[in-house]
Design a protein around this motif. Sequence first.
Motif, mmCIF file in Angstrom:
data_model
loop_
_atom_site.group_PDB
_atom_site.id
_atom_site.type_symbol
_atom_site.label_atom_id
_atom_site.label_comp_id
_atom_site.label_asym_id
_atom_site.label_seq_id
_atom_site.Cartn_x
_atom_site.Cartn_y
_atom_site.Cartn_z
ATOM 1 N N ALA A 380 0.833 -1.210 0.000
ATOM 2 C CA ALA A 380 0.000 0.000 0.000
ATOM 3 C C ALA A 380 0.865 1.257 0.000
ATOM 4 C CB ALA A 380 -0.919 -0.009 1.223
ATOM 5 N N LEU A 381 1.937 1.260 0.797
ATOM 6 C CA LEU A 381 2.794 2.448 0.873
ATOM 7 C C LEU A 381 3.583 2.658 -0.417
ATOM 8 C CD1 LEU A 381 4.164 2.310 4.531
ATOM 9 C CD2 LEU A 381 2.536 3.936 3.586
ATOM 10 N N ILE A 382 4.096 1.569 -1.001
ATOM 11 C CA ILE A 382 4.821 1.715 -2.273
ATOM 12 C C ILE A 382 3.897 2.293 -3.337
ATOM 13 C CG2 ILE A 382 5.833 0.406 -4.197
ATOM 14 C CD1 ILE A 382 7.183 -1.393 -2.181
ATOM 15 N N ALA A 383 2.675 1.769 -3.399
ATOM 16 C CA ALA A 383 1.709 2.273 -4.389
ATOM 17 C C ALA A 383 1.425 3.752 -4.148
ATOM 18 C CB ALA A 383 0.416 1.466 -4.309
ATOM 19 N N HIS A 384 1.321 4.128 -2.886
ATOM 20 C CA HIS A 384 0.991 5.526 -2.562
ATOM 21 C C HIS A 384 2.167 6.453 -2.841
ATOM 22 C CE1 HIS A 384 -2.214 7.944 -0.988
ATOM 23 N NE2 HIS A 384 -1.373 8.599 -0.215
ATOM 24 N N ILE A 385 3.383 5.980 -2.497
ATOM 25 C CA ILE A 385 4.588 6.783 -2.785
ATOM 26 C C ILE A 385 4.734 6.985 -4.286
ATOM 27 C CG2 ILE A 385 7.121 6.671 -2.778
ATOM 28 C CD1 ILE A 385 6.924 5.463 0.038
ATOM 29 N N TYR A 386 4.459 5.928 -5.043
ATOM 30 C CA TYR A 386 4.562 6.019 -6.508
ATOM 31 C C TYR A 386 3.557 7.035 -7.050
ATOM 32 C CZ TYR A 386 4.777 4.727 -11.404
ATOM 33 O OH TYR A 386 4.930 4.768 -12.776
ATOM 34 N N LYS A 387 2.310 6.918 -6.600
ATOM 35 C CA LYS A 387 1.278 7.854 -7.085
ATOM 36 C C LYS A 387 1.636 9.290 -6.723
ATOM 37 C CE LYS A 387 -2.358 5.508 -5.451
ATOM 38 N NZ LYS A 387 -3.756 5.144 -5.142
ATOM 39 N N LYS A 388 2.215 9.467 -5.538
ATOM 40 C CA LYS A 388 2.637 10.805 -5.117
ATOM 41 C C LYS A 388 3.746 11.323 -6.027
ATOM 42 C CE LYS A 388 2.759 14.308 -2.201
ATOM 43 N NZ LYS A 388 1.596 15.155 -1.883
ATOM 44 N N GLY A 389 4.681 10.430 -6.389
ATOM 45 C CA GLY A 389 5.796 10.836 -7.253
ATOM 46 C C GLY A 389 5.346 11.363 -8.597
ATOM 47 N N LEU A 390 4.213 10.865 -9.098
ATOM 48 C CA LEU A 390 3.717 11.301 -10.406
ATOM 49 C C LEU A 390 3.069 12.685 -10.360
ATOM 50 C CD1 LEU A 390 2.166 8.071 -11.986
ATOM 51 C CD2 LEU A 390 4.424 9.045 -12.331
ATOM 52 N N VAL A 391 2.782 13.195 -9.150
ATOM 53 C CA VAL A 391 2.102 14.507 -9.066
ATOM 54 C C VAL A 391 2.909 15.515 -8.255
ATOM 55 C CG1 VAL A 391 -0.221 13.577 -9.391
ATOM 56 C CG2 VAL A 391 0.717 13.694 -7.089
ATOM 57 N N LEU A 392 4.163 15.216 -7.964
ATOM 58 C CA LEU A 392 4.995 16.151 -7.199
ATOM 59 C C LEU A 392 5.269 17.415 -8.006
ATOM 60 C CD1 LEU A 392 7.802 14.114 -5.406
ATOM 61 C CD2 LEU A 392 5.907 15.311 -4.347
ATOM 62 N N SER A 393 5.256 18.542 -7.329
ATOM 63 C CA SER A 393 5.598 19.805 -8.005
ATOM 64 C C SER A 393 7.101 19.867 -8.232
ATOM 65 C CB SER A 393 5.158 20.990 -7.148
ATOM 66 O OG SER A 393 5.942 21.061 -5.968
ATOM 67 N N SER A 394 7.517 20.815 -9.026
ATOM 68 C CA SER A 394 8.942 20.951 -9.346
ATOM 69 C C SER A 394 9.756 21.228 -8.092
ATOM 70 C CB SER A 394 9.127 22.094 -10.355
ATOM 71 O OG SER A 394 10.494 22.343 -10.567
ATOM 72 N N GLN A 395 9.254 22.091 -7.210
ATOM 73 C CA GLN A 395 9.978 22.419 -5.976
ATOM 74 C C GLN A 395 10.133 21.184 -5.097
ATOM 75 O OE1 GLN A 395 11.534 25.433 -6.664
ATOM 76 N NE2 GLN A 395 11.220 25.781 -4.490
ATOM 77 N N SER A 396 9.062 20.378 -5.015
ATOM 78 C CA SER A 396 9.109 19.163 -4.193
ATOM 79 C C SER A 396 10.118 18.168 -4.749
ATOM 80 C CB SER A 396 7.725 18.513 -4.131
ATOM 81 O OG SER A 396 6.789 19.404 -3.590
ATOM 82 N N CYS A 397 10.179 18.070 -6.075
ATOM 83 C CA CYS A 397 11.141 17.157 -6.713
ATOM 84 C C CYS A 397 12.571 17.553 -6.374
ATOM 85 C CB CYS A 397 10.948 17.151 -8.228
ATOM 86 S SG CYS A 397 9.502 16.229 -8.749
ATOM 87 N N GLN A 398 12.805 18.852 -6.254
ATOM 88 C CA GLN A 398 14.150 19.313 -5.930
ATOM 89 C C GLN A 398 14.508 18.996 -4.483
ATOM 90 O OE1 GLN A 398 14.648 23.431 -7.067
ATOM 91 N NE2 GLN A 398 13.900 23.063 -9.133
#
Length: 1499
Positions: A380-398
């Motif tokens: 469940a956590l891997i799936a959620h982390i993955y889904k979050k990664g697809l919608v992260l803003s540019s600042q968050s990615c940095q």
Amino acid sequence: MFDLSSITYLQFGTSWLQLRLPCLCENASIVLQLGFLGFLLLYCVWKTVLSLGKNNTSAYSGEKYKMDAIVGLSYKVCLVCSILLLGSLVATLFMPQSKSGTECKMPGPILTSEILQAIVCAITLIALYKVKKDKCGKYPLFLRIWWMCSFIMSLAKAVLEAHHALVYHSDITILNYIDFFALIACTCLLVISVRGKTGIVINLPNGISEPLLNGDSEKNPDEKRDCPYGKATLLQLVTFSWLNQLFAVGIKKPLDQDEVPDVDIKDSAGFLSHSFDESLNHVRERYGTAKPSIYKAIYSFGRKKAVINAFFAVISAVASYVGPYLISDLVTFLNEKNTRSLKSGYLLALGFLSAKIVETVAQRQWIFGARQLGLRVRAALIAHIYKKGLVLSSQSCQKHTSGEIINYMSVDIQRITDFMWYINIIWMLPIQISLAILILHTNLGMGSMVALAATMVVMMINIPMTKIQKGYQSKIMEAKDDRMKSTSEILRNMKTLKLQAWDSHYLRKLESLRKTEYKWLWKSLRLQAITAFIFWGSPTFISVLTFGGCVLMGIPLTAGRVLSALATFRMLQDPIFNLPDLLNVIAQGKVSADRIASYLQEEEIQTGAVQYVSRDESEFDIEIEGGKFSWDFKSSRATLDGIELKVKRGMKVAICGTVGSGKSSLLSSILGEVTKVSGTVKVSGTKAYVPQSPWILTGNVRENILFGNSYDSTKYDRTIQACALVKDFELFSTGDLTEIGERGKNMSGGQKQRIQIARAVYDDADIYLLDDPFSAVDAHTGRQLFEECLMGILKEKTILYVTHQVEFLPAADLILVMQNGRIAQAGTFEELMKQNIGFEVLVGAHSQALDSVLTVETASRATQNASNDGELTTEPTPVDEFPHTKQDSEHNLSVEINEKEGRLVNEEEREKGSIGKEVYLSYLTIVKGGALVPIILLAQSSFQVLQIASNYWMAWACPTDDAEKVTGMNYILFIYVLFSVGSSLCVLLRASLVAITGLAAAEKLFHNMLHSVLRAPMAFFDSTPFGRILNRASTDQSVLDLEIANRIGWCAFSIIQIIGTITVMSQVAWEVFIIFIPVTAICIWYQKYYIPTARELARLSGIERAPILHHFAESLSGAATIRAFDQKRRFTDANLCLVDNHSRPWFHNVAAMEWLSFRLNQLSNFVFAFSLVLLISLPEGIIDPSIAGLAVTYGINLNVLQASVIWNICNAENKMISVERILQYSNITSEAPLVIEDSRPPNNWPETGTIRFKNLQIRYAEHLPSVLKNITCTIPGKKKVGVVGRTGSGKSTLIQAIFRVVEPREGSIIIDNIDICKIGLHDLRSNLSIIPQDPTMFEGTVRGNLDPLQQYSDTEIWEALDKCQLGDTVRAKDEKLDYTVVENGENWSVGQRQLFCLGRALLKKSCILVLDEATASVDSATDGILQKIISQEFKDRTILTIAHRIHTVIDSDFVLVLSDGRIAEYDTPARLLERDDSFFSKLIREYSMSSQSLSNLAK
């Protein structure tokens, strides 16, 4: 005085037990049953109300389609047990009650209780009939609750009766037998209630049998493998025999991934992801927060399973203390054997055995359930982390680099998974301690209070130690994050590091980061060693204080009491020993959960930034009004400001401007990637996006182009034709099914660009956003793409394209000129030329370049000479006839191409069969040749001997009964203390040495792997996805750092323990060996049967973990493209599939361990029961009752020890796979030496820069054909040479040969009279400069990127920045040269990154400079300036230029034309242009005609 009060207190307690407890049980039973009947009444009313509110449609359909039900084993067992239970209750009612002390003297409560039980039992039978009639998939909740309550009541009754029989020596009556059978029936019903499934199968009219799934359906049942766990019967679930079929396959051959069964639907990632989302929404709604707590969500998600696990854990804990409770009775029986019947002795043995069976069955179930819950939380956590990664803003990615997020997915989630196992210890601890104190109180009276105080003291020591340990864990994770971040960056840019000769510097950087991590690891392990010392010594410490307290209080210590206490202390060791582990895991889990929570609460892409309008409602496909956008929302300066743009349907909009003017940001604003500060953005239609840096997925070419769409051959053929891919496909061994390497590393830049253009074209979107699509292709291909793709197949589409090539501007309906984040000019080509503001600067630069080409061409025509004496060119080849080669010119084809499968990336290495002895030997001897291992074993053996000696001493020295007086109790206690202190010191020595040796071994293996990987040739990196290397550097290294030493140590320690136990047992009755030896043989057979399957499952689990990380890293880098194509759902589903692929072997590996443990537990229970029967049956006088009691004290733990030996061996072997995997990467074939001391070039080498190729032949592997064939030519020193040729002609291979990225198979390369193959790689590469096609920047600062080796002053750096047009940009930053560069240089445009690469070359000032498409990503004006700078700065140096822009090579001194790996032409540009049919002439004509032809396309 004190003695008298203690005895009085004990007598009162016994009297209370005799008189009050039975009646209390009867009354409790009445209350419980009345409560149940009340609950049942409410349940019936609720169901009736619900049924009244529903239609009778289901009844009608049932009449129309009659379905029979096939009754399963679960239902049959349930029915039999319920009838048996009712029969026993009815029999009890009609039988006369005995007047023994165990029953209540009042008949009222007895009769009421039994009548109520019979009524409730009859109701359950009626309910069972209704379950079958209604064809229910699960038993009703009230039934399951009642069965659990029945088991508790029946167990309590059985325990009381057994206790009464032992204390009062009463005979076993028929009522006792009835109660025993009732207990068995209740136990079966308990197991059924936990499972909950009826096993009823519907027989459909067409003859198909279908199990009732309670609404859980599978979307694609045809694609699902068989799931034996989901179909298992009750008996199979208890014994884990549902795994038998898998073991039958695994023993015959090594298991493959497709032979591992599926997980159950409730353990599948898709189901769990949906369930976790529901839990998050529940928390969000309940607490009214936008950012729900991850702790509350996990609690809501896993509470049901956790409660079931807790129930089994509590039963296991309670049953484990029955043995220590009965030891005193056993010693008493052995002392009084002449006055007692053997029947009561055998009843005692039955009590021991029953408790052990209940304990082991419950233990196996809760451990398996805890692992299963861990799997669910992890998925469940891997799936959620993955889904979050697809919608992260540019600042968050940095903020969170890919290396950090890989740690979240591997290390942090693993720690939370471990916590799910330890969570049950939280419920068990208070019960275990309470039961231990109760047993001690029964035996030692007030002495138990001393034991309680000592236990509390030991536990309180944990609090400060845990706080310190938590701090260490946080520091370890921070250090690991930094190391993984750098490792990820280095692996991604390995080619740049090797070409720049920076690999040694970055190796030292990683070693420095590891040194920091090592410091915190050592502190953590040192603290763990102290913790181990405290808690291994805790039973001894508690026993010394307790016995001392008893002596002071005058409580007599008999052998029976001492042995019962010692057994209890040994049992108490488990919760005390688990407490530090529990607190440590809680600390680790808390740190990891906080890190994941922080990541999951990061800012996401603005959801409402772009308004999507129906195409019927607007004539504009794109409309921006008052647009203000910023990549950094907190920054005062906006990235884009004052944007006004309206694009009608079908328009072609070109976007141009200087480097860093905001071209790419404008496209990102339309995609919704940039934070919108103000204004409106409206988009009408679907979008397709082609980023500036190609994003290619691992997989075959066709998959990259289809990108989730269905295959349409006509549409597909049109697409690849328009994107100029037909010839490329013809050259690939398996056409478009050829596999692409990681990030497209086995494709040229041009091929990658065309593949992603084809992806966009095939998607058939309404709006196309193309970011500089022509920069990586030559003029001929660029023209073809523009004509056949943009102005052909996409003629009716709306297209916005960024370009630096002015020849593609005239055809646009609208041209936007960007400057400083604003649209400075807008209009058609003609309109902008008339405005005379700034656009003409770009066009003028292009015209100037074009004029230079035309001037050379005209001059060549004027001086054309038919006779070409001394010409160096070979027979010219017409353009269209130029063949491609099967090798790509832009990459290392270092891997085998499978002609059938087209695989260009090797499968991950997987050892098969048992882990070799050399792996164990390598690990054990890597530190000081293994000299510390015997000392560790000696320390543990000494501990065991001293422990046994101390217990033996107490059992032998203490009297057997209260009547026997003993003198010198202080002396007895003193000797016991000496033994105890000695054993504790042995533990301290052992724990310290294990920590030291384990960490030293981990450090040495890490350094071996690091040096091996970084010194590997580029061939290794081209064929190995870096996710595989990261997996070893992250997860496997973590196992080496913190686990493997303890795992291997425990193998030895548990073997030493069991040898000690068997020695003590055989001392009393050697006959125990009669049964022990064959049982041990069976255990070894079971282990050998288990190991092959479990080992392969563990390996598969390790291998299947890497694709999850790799897919996530790939998805993160292409998140903008995934969002633009609206493919989030497909990529999320792919991630879920990968998680399931990992869960399958992991789940079955865990279950296999329980399969083995269950069987070993029952076998050891059998040995223990045999030894008890032997002790009871032997005539009096043959054995000393005290020593017999000691044997039983040790024998109680025999099942745990025997199972732990096998479990530890198996677990260690599974963990040794991490050592095996790291050793695989510690012996990679290395590149040539960095420095050859006997053959070092002079300090001023190369001085003139003359390069001679002598019969040079290059091939990437022995089985592949040569890429360069018989290259023989001389490049004069201090001259500029242009290298041209079609894609695949060998241009980049030639450059790689100069840098020895690939070694020559034959021939030589001589630079200034030195054969480069005879000097060290560092000496060669550090004296050459290259500006690569793909610009690379590292996380850090501007200064660190230009001068990582710190060789130049700030003045020199500023001078280089000014020359490469970046001086003003960097001065505008507050931090100047210390301005931050984020991962991959994402906060700089691609063009700016290219300029930084030029800056590095300007600083280095090498005699030889190689330009590989160095100015492809900059505009024409900047390109013109840079060409002048290069000409000025490198005028006395040798320059090799590979370029698609012809004007960059037209002013070269020589042009080298390659074709099919051979030299086609080599001469001055003027001499080559004199021949109309030369390849170079045709390229020039194409280029000079392109602007005019492209401008006509719009007309």
